[in-house]
Design a protein around this motif. Structure first.
Motif, short mmCIF file in Angstrom:
data_model
loop_
_atom_site.label_atom_id
_atom_site.label_comp_id
_atom_site.label_asym_id
_atom_site.label_seq_id
_atom_site.Cartn_x
_atom_site.Cartn_y
_atom_site.Cartn_z
N PRO A 89 0.84 -1.20 0.00
CA PRO A 89 0.00 0.00 0.00
C PRO A 89 0.88 1.25 0.00
O PRO A 89 1.75 1.41 0.85
N CYS A 90 0.67 2.13 -0.98
CA CYS A 90 1.55 3.28 -1.17
C CYS A 90 0.93 4.62 -0.79
O CYS A 90 1.64 5.55 -0.41
N HIS A 91 -0.37 4.73 -0.94
CA HIS A 91 -1.02 6.02 -0.64
C HIS A 91 -2.51 5.77 -0.43
O HIS A 91 -3.09 4.87 -1.05
N TYR A 92 -3.10 6.59 0.43
CA TYR A 92 -4.54 6.47 0.69
C TYR A 92 -5.20 7.81 0.44
O TYR A 92 -4.69 8.87 0.81
N THR A 192 3.79 3.01 4.88
CA THR A 192 2.84 1.93 4.59
C THR A 192 3.40 0.94 3.58
O THR A 192 3.06 -0.24 3.61
N TYR A 193 4.28 1.41 2.68
CA TYR A 193 4.84 0.53 1.66
C TYR A 193 6.03 -0.28 2.18
O TYR A 193 6.78 -0.88 1.39
N SER A 194 6.23 -0.29 3.50
CA SER A 194 7.30 -1.11 4.09
C SER A 194 6.86 -2.56 4.29
O SER A 194 7.70 -3.44 4.48
N HIS A 195 5.54 -2.79 4.25
CA HIS A 195 5.04 -4.14 4.52
C HIS A 195 4.11 -4.62 3.40
O HIS A 195 3.32 -3.85 2.85
N ILE A 196 4.24 -5.91 3.12
CA ILE A 196 3.44 -6.56 2.07
C ILE A 196 2.14 -7.09 2.67
O ILE A 196 2.14 -7.65 3.78
N TYR A 197 1.06 -6.94 1.93
CA TYR A 197 -0.24 -7.48 2.34
C TYR A 197 -0.77 -8.38 1.23
O TYR A 197 -0.58 -8.11 0.04
N ASN A 198 -1.44 -9.43 1.64
CA ASN A 198 -2.11 -10.31 0.69
C ASN A 198 -3.60 -9.99 0.71
O ASN A 198 -4.25 -10.09 1.76
N LEU A 199 -4.12 -9.58 -0.44
CA LEU A 199 -5.54 -9.24 -0.57
C LEU A 199 -6.27 -10.37 -1.27
O LEU A 199 -5.85 -10.81 -2.35
N LYS A 200 -7.34 -10.84 -0.67
CA LYS A 200 -8.15 -11.92 -1.24
C LYS A 200 -9.60 -11.46 -1.34
O LYS A 200 -9.97 -10.39 -0.84
N SER A 201 -10.41 -12.29 -1.98
CA SER A 201 -11.85 -12.04 -2.01
C SER A 201 -12.55 -13.04 -1.10
O SER A 201 -12.07 -14.17 -0.93
N VAL A 202 -13.65 -12.60 -0.53
CA VAL A 202 -14.43 -13.47 0.34
C VAL A 202 -15.90 -13.33 -0.01
O VAL A 202 -16.37 -12.22 -0.32
N GLN A 203 -16.63 -14.42 0.01
CA GLN A 203 -18.04 -14.38 -0.33
C GLN A 203 -18.86 -13.87 0.85
O GLN A 203 -18.63 -14.24 1.99
#
Length: 258
Positions: A89-92, A192-203
């Protein structure tokens, strides 16, 4: 016979190596007049049961696309929603996007109001849970997450969270702000761009239907110096206003059933 075959193989390798050297020598040629305004920032969205990309009879159909997959609006790549994608995540940026109802809409927003706007003080919640203005238009509170998409071909992208996904956005932001590291002057909050996040989809399901939303998990700190530098540069460009959010047909409206 084998000698001839080996000779051809060596020749192919030499030709390939020569091409790569030429490409590197001419790096960035032809791009001198290309600015960020000339480029399309991809939107990453979760495909819904009614998304045109999953409908084989629709002109926007993407082969292999199914509800719950993650879709790149520019490259048309699709990702397994259960496995997810890794991002930095780089900017909000929070915005209040004003739309006309479907049928009368041009496909682009009527206006985009900044987070500090007083526009939400002028809306009334209608029976469909839309924040409606006196002129008949409605406002979508939109949480824009500018991210650096990791993988074989790292690239920049935008994830716009609305409706029920706003809860996920707030939790994700809280997670980012909750990271503390120990430095020479004590604890600090890393970028915020120091850490990796895994984004998934959920029903998700309620009495109005079934749809898919975002969910996230923290993977850990980024370790690749080059990737970190590119994410930082992207963050700086967005924060300086050099990259604009362009809501429209490339960013389809939320298809959650409410």
């Amino acid at each position: 016979m084998s000698k001839v075959g080996n000779t051809k193989e060596v020749t192919k390798k030499e030709e390939g190596a020569l091409a790569i050297n030429l490409f590197e020598a001419d790096a960035d040629k032809g791009t001198q007049n290309i600015t960020q305004e000339d480029l399309a920032l991809p939107f990453l969205k979760v495909l819904m049961p009614l998304s045109p990309e999953v409908n084989e009879r629709d002109g926007k159909y993407v082969k292999g696309a199914k509800p719950g997959m993650i879709f790149n609006s520019v490259t048309k790549d699709i990702y397994d929603g259960a496995k997810g994608i890794n991002v930095l995540p780089c900017h909000y940026l929070k915005q209040y996007v004003e739309w006309q109802d479907r049928g009368s809409s041009t496909g682009s927003p009527v206006a985009i109001h900044k987070a500090e706007s007083d526009i939400m003080g002028k809306v009334t919640r209608d029976k469909f849970n839309k924040d409606r203005l006196a002129n008949g238009n409605y406002i979508e509170t939109t949480a824009n997450h500018f991210v650096f998409l990791l993988g074989d071909n790292p690239s920049t992208a935008l994830i716009s969270m609305k409706s029920t996904s706003l809860v996920v956005s707030r939790k994700w932001l809280t997670s980012m702000m909750g990271i503390k590291l120990s430095g020479k002057n004590g604890l600090y909050t890393p970028p915020t761009y120091s850490h990796i996040y895994n984004l998934k989809s959920v029903q998700m399901t309620n009495d109005k239907g079934t749809w898919f939303g975002w969910t996230y998990d923290k993977v850990g700190p980024v370790k690749d110096t080059a990737i970190y530098a590119m994410a930082r540069e992207f963050s700086e460009r967005v924060s300086k206003g050099k990259i604009q959010t362009k809501h429209g047909e490339s960013q389809p409206k939320d298809e959650a059933p409410f």
